[in-house]
Design a protein around this motif. Structure first.
Motif, mmCIF file in Angstrom:
data_model
loop_
_atom_site.group_PDB
_atom_site.id
_atom_site.type_symbol
_atom_site.label_atom_id
_atom_site.label_comp_id
_atom_site.label_asym_id
_atom_site.label_seq_id
_atom_site.Cartn_x
_atom_site.Cartn_y
_atom_site.Cartn_z
ATOM 1 N N GLN A 181 8.317 14.056 3.188
ATOM 2 C CA GLN A 181 7.128 14.289 2.371
ATOM 3 C C GLN A 181 7.068 15.753 1.961
ATOM 4 O O GLN A 181 6.943 16.641 2.816
ATOM 5 N N PHE A 239 8.285 17.893 5.291
ATOM 6 C CA PHE A 239 7.644 17.245 6.440
ATOM 7 C C PHE A 239 8.395 15.942 6.665
ATOM 8 O O PHE A 239 8.434 15.079 5.774
ATOM 9 N N SER A 292 3.609 12.033 -1.925
ATOM 10 C CA SER A 292 3.544 10.904 -1.011
ATOM 11 C C SER A 292 4.792 10.853 -0.134
ATOM 12 O O SER A 292 5.737 11.616 -0.320
ATOM 13 N N LEU A 293 4.773 9.967 0.825
ATOM 14 C CA LEU A 293 5.934 9.779 1.689
ATOM 15 C C LEU A 293 7.032 9.049 0.924
ATOM 16 O O LEU A 293 6.765 8.072 0.222
ATOM 17 N N TYR A 313 -3.783 5.003 1.691
ATOM 18 C CA TYR A 313 -2.728 4.302 0.980
ATOM 19 C C TYR A 313 -2.924 2.789 1.084
ATOM 20 O O TYR A 313 -3.079 2.250 2.183
ATOM 21 N N GLN A 352 -3.611 9.014 5.942
ATOM 22 C CA GLN A 352 -2.897 10.168 6.430
ATOM 23 C C GLN A 352 -3.819 11.376 6.376
ATOM 24 O O GLN A 352 -4.195 11.821 5.284
ATOM 25 N N PHE A 411 5.164 3.807 0.004
ATOM 26 C CA PHE A 411 3.902 4.508 -0.220
ATOM 27 C C PHE A 411 3.770 4.945 -1.673
ATOM 28 O O PHE A 411 4.679 5.519 -2.243
ATOM 29 N N GLY A 412 2.591 4.670 -2.243
ATOM 30 C CA GLY A 412 2.271 5.196 -3.562
ATOM 31 C C GLY A 412 1.592 6.537 -3.405
ATOM 32 O O GLY A 412 1.768 7.223 -2.397
ATOM 33 N N THR A 413 0.789 6.903 -4.376
ATOM 34 C CA THR A 413 0.148 8.217 -4.356
ATOM 35 C C THR A 413 -1.171 8.209 -3.584
ATOM 36 O O THR A 413 -1.657 9.252 -3.180
ATOM 37 N N GLY A 414 -1.763 7.032 -3.367
ATOM 38 C CA GLY A 414 -2.958 6.949 -2.547
ATOM 39 C C GLY A 414 -4.204 7.529 -3.176
ATOM 40 O O GLY A 414 -4.189 8.034 -4.312
#
Lengths: 113, 116
Positions: free
Chosen positions: B38, B91, B43-44, A87, A38, A103-106
């Motif tokens: 988000q 978002f 995160s999403l 991610y 992202q 989704f985690g924190t990436g």
């Protein structure tokens, strides 16, 4: 879906390979490893996914360990435009299932000059 | 690759008003669409999953009466934030999965909602 662990941030010099690790030690046999990224203020972009074999496409390579408990996303020649949050997600991917992407924190990758 | 659009890309509204966000799959038919939210530097978070022609399935903690989701066709889903308040500023991102059986999800560019 299995949980993943990623480092919160990484730096990479432009033109060098960026290697982003992901641990998924509780992955199940029918779960795939997916990578999305992202870029700031945009929607996530699909990069690559795999089950157990290494995969390569025009964007990146995915290396999955033999025990499937971890994987590495490789961007062979990082550019400034690759700066993004990456991610790693594991999930079931059979056709027709309603599996969700969680989704985690990436990992926030910063590519520098 | 498949394209998903969102409209508007950003919106500013007054507290108490309702805002509708559209999500369209432009070159494929989507049997399933997902709505995410988000917050800054987070995160999403999946809000809900909608299948064409049926009611949406909301994640735990998401108020279905506040976030109305309609998936009336194979190319359009809408999210309406009713009686928006400043804490709803976020978002909002949709994604769509093709009906052809492939399990890929394609994401829209997102909609930035600011509630004054």
């Amino acid at each position: 879906d299995a949980k993943t662990t990623q480092p919160p941030s990484m730096d990479c010099a432009e033109g060098r390979a960026a290697n982003l690790p992901c641990n998924h030690s509780t992955i199940s046999g029918n779960e795939y490893v997916y990578w999305y990224r992202q870029i700031h203020s945009q929607g996530p972009q699909y990069i690559i996914h795999g089950l157990k074999n290494n995969e390569t496409n025009e964007m990146a390579s995915l290396i999955i360990t033999e025990d499937r408990k971890s994987s590495t996303l490789i961007l062979p020649h990082a550019t400034l435009r690759d700066t993004a949050v990456y991610y790693c997600i594991v999930r079931v991917a059979e056709t027709g299932t309603a599996s969700k992407l969680t989704f985690g924190t990436g990992t926030r990758l910063q590519v520098t000059l | 690759g498949a394209v998903v659009s969102q409209h508007p890309s950003w919106v500013i509204c007054k507290s108490g008003t309702s805002v509708k966000i559209e999500c369209r799959s432009l070159d494929f038919q989507a049997t399933t669409m997902f709505w995410y939210r988000q917050f800054p530097k987070q995160s999403l978070m999946l809000m809900a999953t909608s299948n064409e022609g049926s009611k949406a399935t909301y994640e735990q903690g998401v108020e279905k009466d506040k976030f109305l989701i309609n998936h009336a066709s194979l190319t359009l889903s809408t999210l309406t934030v009713t009686s928006a308040h400043p804490e709803d500023s976020s978002f909002y991102i949709c994604s769509a999965r093709s009906r052809d059986g492939a399990n890929e999800q394609f994401f829209g560019p997102g909609t930035r909602l600011t509630v004054l």
